[in-house]
Scaffold this active site. Structure first.
Site, PDB file in Angstrom:
ATOM      1  N   ASP A  56      12.859  -8.427 -10.132  1.00 22.22           N
ATOM      2  CA  ASP A  56      11.920  -9.020 -11.079  1.00 22.22           C
ATOM      3  C   ASP A  56      10.831  -9.815 -10.371  1.00 22.22           C
ATOM      4  O   ASP A  56      11.083 -10.443  -9.333  1.00 22.22           O
ATOM      5  CB  ASP A  56      12.652  -9.946 -12.052  1.00 22.22           C
ATOM      6  CG  ASP A  56      13.512  -9.193 -13.049  1.00 22.22           C
ATOM      7  OD1 ASP A  56      13.324  -7.976 -13.200  1.00 22.22           O
ATOM      8  OD2 ASP A  56      14.373  -9.829 -13.693  1.00 22.22           O
ATOM      9  N   PRO A  57       9.616  -9.853 -10.931  1.00 19.12           N
ATOM     10  CA  PRO A  57       8.539 -10.653 -10.325  1.00 19.12           C
ATOM     11  C   PRO A  57       8.914 -12.116 -10.122  1.00 19.12           C
ATOM     12  O   PRO A  57       8.524 -12.721  -9.119  1.00 19.12           O
ATOM     13  CB  PRO A  57       7.389 -10.510 -11.328  1.00 19.12           C
ATOM     14  CG  PRO A  57       7.639  -9.202 -12.002  1.00 19.12           C
ATOM     15  CD  PRO A  57       9.135  -9.075 -12.093  1.00 19.12           C
TER      16      PRO A  57
END
Length: 366
Positions: free
Chosen positions: A92-93
């Site tokens: 995930d970012p």
């Protein structure tokens, strides 16, 4: 035979806003052939032209917060001037930590990493559930209650072993050909089907008075830690979401293998002045194959396998293993193959011509 069982180099803090020419702007000295960013500037239209090259191996990026996995791959392709690269599992970012990126022929070994176990350290903020199940989303449910450490520990066995997990609405799961996160951004709430995932270990590491708890989890392929936080919060009756997430282990790679983006940039700068090579940042292609047997063959047999031909296995030197093996010749990776019915059948042949992890020089395949 013997058996031995994107177009710009983005900094972490400005990944969303960097211009396309930032990576080269700070380099003033002439570049030699060691510099992977060396561009041929004599194109007919006067624009810089970048030659791509064959690079083979793994880079385990210590991904910074704020960078997507796709952006990370683009950055490393740019940095190495690599023809081909891909990652072995989205991170995930808003998460940091290990993002294994396969270069060149290492992409053939990606499934072995993706199927491996993963380990995370994450923090849950109690009292609020969000539509993204992390800090980026909007609150959809709140509670003034906070769980005790005893209540959390009593709950953990319910999330250990094979469990049914509903992926987050904002996830890469495909629904009739579309990503769930695209549908969610368009305002569509689509019921997601629970699917089995395996959590090998889940431990409460810290429980603070600030309404937050720190956990470590080791899990299998397809597990969403954000969904884990969401579901624990619901069962505890207080809601919860992820506020910090770091991946510490992916398959055969751990934190000792990770390299920060800044360090890669510095290595690239040193290569530009002839003081090193980006090969120093590469791990061998076969690093991803640690869990399967290695089979050494003669050069004659290697030549047959390289042509896609099976090799007969017989005599006292025939291997006692069966199934998938990786084949080497003179200590060099040659192929992935299957052992069965007295034959060694090549499935994936590696052509390691180009920059590899074995040394800072280019090597030729057989």
């Amino acid at each position: 035979m013997t058996v031995t069982t994107p177009d710009a180099l983005l900094a972490p803090h400005d990944v969303q806003h960097a211009g396309a020419d930032e990576s080269a702007a700070q380099i003033r000295k002439p570049r030699d052939n060691n510099d992977p960013r060396n561009a041929n500037r004599g194109g007919g239209n006067g624009k810089p032209r970048r030659d791509k090259r064959d690079v083979h191996g793994w880079v385990v990026l210590d991904k910074p917060i704020g960078m997507t996995s796709t952006q990370a791959v683009a950055v490393l392709k740019r940095l190495f001037s690599a023809k081909r690269a891909g990652h072995a599992g989205t991170l995930d970012p808003l998460a940091s930590g290990g993002l294994p990126i396969a270069m060149g022929e290492a992409t053939k070994t990606v499934p072995f990493v993706m199927d491996g176990r993963k380990r995370y350290r994450f923090t849950v903020a109690w009292g609020e559930e969000r539509d993204t199940d992390d800090t980026e989303g909007r609150a959809v449910a709140t509670s003034p209650d906070r769980p005790t450490a005893e209540a959390i520990r009593a709950l953990l066995p319910r999330f250990t072993g094979v469990i049914e997990q509903v992926p987050p609405q904002y996830s890469a799961v495909k629904i009739q050909g579309e990503r769930a996160y695209d549908l969610a951004r368009d305002g569509e709430v689509v019921p997601l089907v629970p699917r089995p995932v395996e959590i090998h270990e889940l431990t409460l590491v810290e429980h603070g008075d600030d309404g937050r708890s720190v956990f470590e989890a080791e899990c299998g392929k397809g597990t969403y830690v954000r969904a884990l936080a969401r579901d624990m919060g619901r069962l505890l009756g207080c809601y919860g979401h992820i506020c910090a997430l770091r991946r510490t282990v992916v398959g055969p790679f751990d934190e000792s293998d990770m390299i920060p983006l800044e360090e890669l940039q510095a290595l690239c700068d040193r290569a530009a002045s002839g003081e090193g090579s980006l090969a120093d940042a590469l791990l061998p292609v076969e690093t991803a194959l640690d869990d399967i047997p290695a089979l050494a063959v003669t050069r004659a047999d290697a030549a047959r396998l390289h042509r896609g031909q099976a090799v007969l296995l017989r005599g006292r030197d025939a291997p006692h293993c069966s199934g998938t093996v990786y084949v080497t010749v003179a200590g060099r990776l040659l192929a992935l193959a299957e052992v069965g019915n007295g034959e060694l059948i090549p499935k994936r042949v590696f052509n390691l011509t180009g920059l590899t992890a074995s040394s800072a020089v280019r090597k030729e395949s057989i």
